[in-house]
Design an enzyme around this catalytic site. Structure first.
Site, PDB file in Angstrom:
ATOM      1  N   LYS A 186       0.887  -1.169   0.000  1.00 30.64           N
ATOM      2  CA  LYS A 186       0.000   0.000   0.000  1.00 30.64           C
ATOM      3  C   LYS A 186       0.924   1.217   0.000  1.00 30.64           C
ATOM      4  O   LYS A 186       1.441   1.614   1.041  1.00 30.64           O
ATOM      5  CB  LYS A 186      -0.862  -0.020   1.267  1.00 30.64           C
ATOM      6  CG  LYS A 186      -2.213   0.660   1.158  1.00 30.64           C
ATOM      7  CD  LYS A 186      -2.200   2.107   0.763  1.00 30.64           C
ATOM      8  CE  LYS A 186      -1.846   3.038   1.902  1.00 30.64           C
ATOM      9  NZ  LYS A 186      -1.724   4.453   1.451  1.00 30.64           N
ATOM     10  N   SER A 240       5.061   7.936   9.825  1.00 37.35           N
ATOM     11  CA  SER A 240       5.072   8.750  11.044  1.00 37.35           C
ATOM     12  C   SER A 240       5.020   7.881  12.305  1.00 37.35           C
ATOM     13  O   SER A 240       4.514   6.751  12.285  1.00 37.35           O
ATOM     14  CB  SER A 240       3.877   9.692  11.036  1.00 37.35           C
ATOM     15  OG  SER A 240       2.689   8.944  11.024  1.00 37.35           O
ATOM     16  N   THR A 241       5.520   8.443  13.388  1.00 33.32           N
ATOM     17  CA  THR A 241       5.499   7.736  14.673  1.00 33.32           C
ATOM     18  C   THR A 241       4.056   7.477  15.104  1.00 33.32           C
ATOM     19  O   THR A 241       3.745   6.415  15.651  1.00 33.32           O
ATOM     20  CB  THR A 241       6.240   8.581  15.724  1.00 33.32           C
ATOM     21  OG1 THR A 241       7.550   8.827  15.211  1.00 33.32           O
ATOM     22  CG2 THR A 241       6.358   7.872  17.057  1.00 33.32           C
ATOM     23  N   GLY A 244       2.801   4.583  13.203  1.00 28.75           N
ATOM     24  CA  GLY A 244       3.555   3.420  13.686  1.00 28.75           C
ATOM     25  C   GLY A 244       2.942   2.870  14.972  1.00 28.75           C
ATOM     26  O   GLY A 244       2.796   1.659  15.159  1.00 28.75           O
ATOM     27  N   GLU A 262       9.872   1.580  10.585  1.00 21.44           N
ATOM     28  CA  GLU A 262      10.889   2.624  10.470  1.00 21.44           C
ATOM     29  C   GLU A 262      10.149   3.957  10.591  1.00 21.44           C
ATOM     30  O   GLU A 262       9.379   4.334   9.724  1.00 21.44           O
ATOM     31  CB  GLU A 262      11.656   2.536   9.158  1.00 21.44           C
ATOM     32  CG  GLU A 262      12.873   3.454   9.203  1.00 21.44           C
ATOM     33  CD  GLU A 262      13.759   3.367   7.979  1.00 21.44           C
ATOM     34  OE1 GLU A 262      14.034   2.250   7.517  1.00 21.44           O
ATOM     35  OE2 GLU A 262      14.151   4.424   7.484  1.00 21.44           O
ATOM     36  N   CYS A 296      13.937  10.628   6.678  1.00 24.30           N
ATOM     37  CA  CYS A 296      13.942  10.189   8.080  1.00 24.30           C
ATOM     38  C   CYS A 296      15.340  10.291   8.689  1.00 24.30           C
ATOM     39  O   CYS A 296      15.476  10.441   9.889  1.00 24.30           O
ATOM     40  CB  CYS A 296      13.377   8.790   8.216  1.00 24.30           C
ATOM     41  SG  CYS A 296      14.138   7.606   7.115  1.00 24.30           S
ATOM     42  N   GLU A 394      10.261  16.193  14.976  1.00 24.23           N
ATOM     43  CA  GLU A 394      10.709  15.931  13.613  1.00 24.23           C
ATOM     44  C   GLU A 394       9.983  16.917  12.695  1.00 24.23           C
ATOM     45  O   GLU A 394       8.756  16.876  12.582  1.00 24.23           O
ATOM     46  CB  GLU A 394      10.378  14.498  13.188  1.00 24.23           C
ATOM     47  CG  GLU A 394      10.871  14.212  11.778  1.00 24.23           C
ATOM     48  CD  GLU A 394      10.577  12.794  11.296  1.00 24.23           C
ATOM     49  OE1 GLU A 394       9.420  12.367  11.367  1.00 24.23           O
ATOM     50  OE2 GLU A 394      11.517  12.123  10.834  1.00 24.23           O
TER      51      GLU A 394
END
Ligand code: TXE
Length: 498
Positions: A186, A240-241, A244, A262, A296, A394
């Site tokens: 995806k 993105s965190t 994640g 990641e 990243c 970030e």
């Protein structure tokens, strides 16, 4: 000088792509358009897949896995398909780079370089397919022999972001295929074209149907459904965190699928007074501006020794001002457009916060008006303190925050003052300082007197909240396997029942 060849012209009409399941192109019944961020012109039409389309893709990947037509091949045969794919990619390099530049906004010359790296990933994984092996124990005594088998984990779901759509795809797909797994990808909804082009490449290379499937559409519907799917054995997510974290919840609430993650980074670049300051300034400018800082592993926190800090920041600001920001299709462009309007607004918001929180602007500081598209000048803030938003979050844009240190211990403490641990860079001629910083800073990828260097042989991944698992190298293939311990008794059994 005209640096835009005819081959670099915008498409006359948007190119429409199907989605790819079980070896065939399909239509979802609804499409959406993607505009080039460098030009504001629609360039692609992408299918809006439904959850039923996703189910069909997972079912195809499951059939292809259980049928054994891929996992049952020898490593040499799988490697052969990957080598043919590398060759086809070489022939189609310019075409892939063109669509990557259009949808993402990155410079076309950079995009070509990235496709070269992708070819290397396929070649590396082709060898790895042949080398993948388990272990044996001849040390369990005369009567017991132990074998550790490596088996492909099964059906892999792969969710990729928009910053390196083809590169991140190819740092995973050939390794997943080398292991014998099948997959459903995806891609990001804004950069799906090159993931779809790879379907063509793999089919031509001889990959059996159903092994590589692509569904397109929004993260919140199709992406989320993939993370929750009970027939997916592993999910590899890059993004993105926040998402994640939702992948971890989805895995726990569905079938405990294995996760590779990641996520974000807030990566330090430590510059000592004894380093070659010209080299270090070039590295720092490149580290924050490459791919418009939408990277990243961008080095977004400059940690510079106080005795040379003023001199270094001036050198760096002068270099940043000379970076050629421009049209992604111009061959001489070094930094292209910001990929999405949302990301553009996020970056400008952080620049504003930097100003209001009291940091001193040394370079850049806002949007660049190139007539069309969205562009931001490479930006440097000095006098940043650890509590500021530009020090902690970030930004994912070309915005560098500068801090100062006096001792090695202080440099290490500043470098580690983040929840992330993806990458770090250190610049010094002193081997003691280089190795001390390398050993004490918690990050998964390290550069000494260089930045962003690497190859598919080297594993990549994060410490702390930057993620789980590793991609690339032999570890990157092993990641998609599970091990089975086999105990074999030799000779007559010693009976338990007398
Ligand atoms: O990422 P998202 P966004 C960081 C960077 C950036 C921020 C937001 O800081 O500013 O993330 O970017 C899919 N379930 N990185 O919002 O949403 C989505 O379709 C499952 C760092 O674009 O994480 C896309 O394919 N999937 C990073 C992918 O997730 C979902 C690269 C990434 O999008 C989903 C990109 C959901 N609920 C952003 N929601 C890096 N580490 O390189 C979205 N997606």
């Amino acid at each position: 000088m005209n640096t835009m060849s005819r081959a670099n012209a915008l498409p006359e009409t948007p190119r429409e792509f199907g989605f790819f399941v079980d070896g065939e192109w399909r239509e979802a019944g609804e499409v959406y358009e993607r505009a080039s961020p460098g030009h504001g012109v629609a360039v692609t039409r992408i299918q809006k897949c439904s959850p039923a389309d996703l189910d069909a893709a997972v079912a195809a990947a499951r059939r292809a896995f259980e049928g054994g037509g891929w996992a049952g091949l020898s490593g040499a045969e799988r490697g052969g398909v990957l080598l043919r794919a590398a060759q086809i990619l070489r022939e189609r390099r310019d075409e892939i780079a063109y669509w990557e530049a259009l949808e993402n906004g990155k410079p076309i010359a950079q995009a070509r370089g990235e496709v070269e790296h992708c070819i290397a990933c396929f070649e590396m994984a082709a060898g790895a397919a042949r080398l993948l092996h388990g272990d044996s124990f001849n040390s369990l005594g005369d009567k017991l022999f132990g074998m550790v088998l490596r088996e492909p984990i099964g059906v892999v779901g792969l969710i990729t972001p928009w910053n390196f759509p083809f590169l991140i795809l190819c740092e995973r797909v050939p390794f997943i295929l080398a292991s014998g797994c099948t997959l459903v990808v995806k891609p990001s909804e804004v950069t799906s074209a090159t993931t779809l082009l790879l379907a063509d490449v793999l089919a031509e290379a001889g990959l059996p149907r159903g092994v590589y499937n692509v569904v397109t559409g929004s993260g919140r519907t199709i992406g989320q459904a993939l993370t929750e799917h009970t027939d997916v054995d592993m999910l590899s997510f890059t993004g993105s965190t926040a998402v994640g974290r939702s992948c971890v919840h989805a895995a726990a609430d569905s079938n405990f699928k294995k996760l590779g993650l990641e996520l974000g980074g807030k990566n330090p670049i430590v510059v000592f007074a004894d380093s070659d300051l010209e080299d270090a300034a070039d590295g720092a400018a490149f580290g924050i501006s490459f791919n418009t800082g939408q990277c990243c592993v961008s080095s977004s926190r400059l940690i510079v020794e106080r005795s040379v800090a003023d001199e270094f920041e001036a050198l760096l600001a002068a270099k940043m001002a000379r970076i050629r920001v421009g049209d992604p299709l111009d061959e001489t462009t070094q930094v292209g457009a910001i990929t999405t309007e949302a990301q553009n607004a996020t970056i400008l918001g952080f620049i504003e916060k930097g100003r209001t929180e009291g940091a001193r602007l040394v370079a850049g500081g806002g949007p660049l008006d190139l007539g069309r598209g969205q562009y931001i000048a490479p930006t440097l803030f000095s006098g940043v303190t650890p509590d500021m938003a530009i020090a902690r979050d970030e930004i994912f844009g070309p915005v560098l925050s500068s801090f100062r240190f006096d001792t090695v211990e202080e440099a290490v403490a500043l470098a580690n003052d983040t929840v992330y641990g993806l990458a770090a860079s250190v610049w010094t001629r002193d081997i003691d300082k280089a190795l001390t910083v390398t050993r004490k800073v918690r990050a998964g990828r390290f550069w000494v007197n260089t930045i962003m260097a690497g190859g598919p042989e080297m594993p990549m991944g994060g410490f702390k909240q930057s993620g789980w698992g590793r991609e690339g190298g032999m570890l990157g293939v092993e990641e998609y396997t599970q091990v089975k311990s086999v105990h074999v008794e030799l000779g007559k059994r010693t009976h338990w029942i007398a």
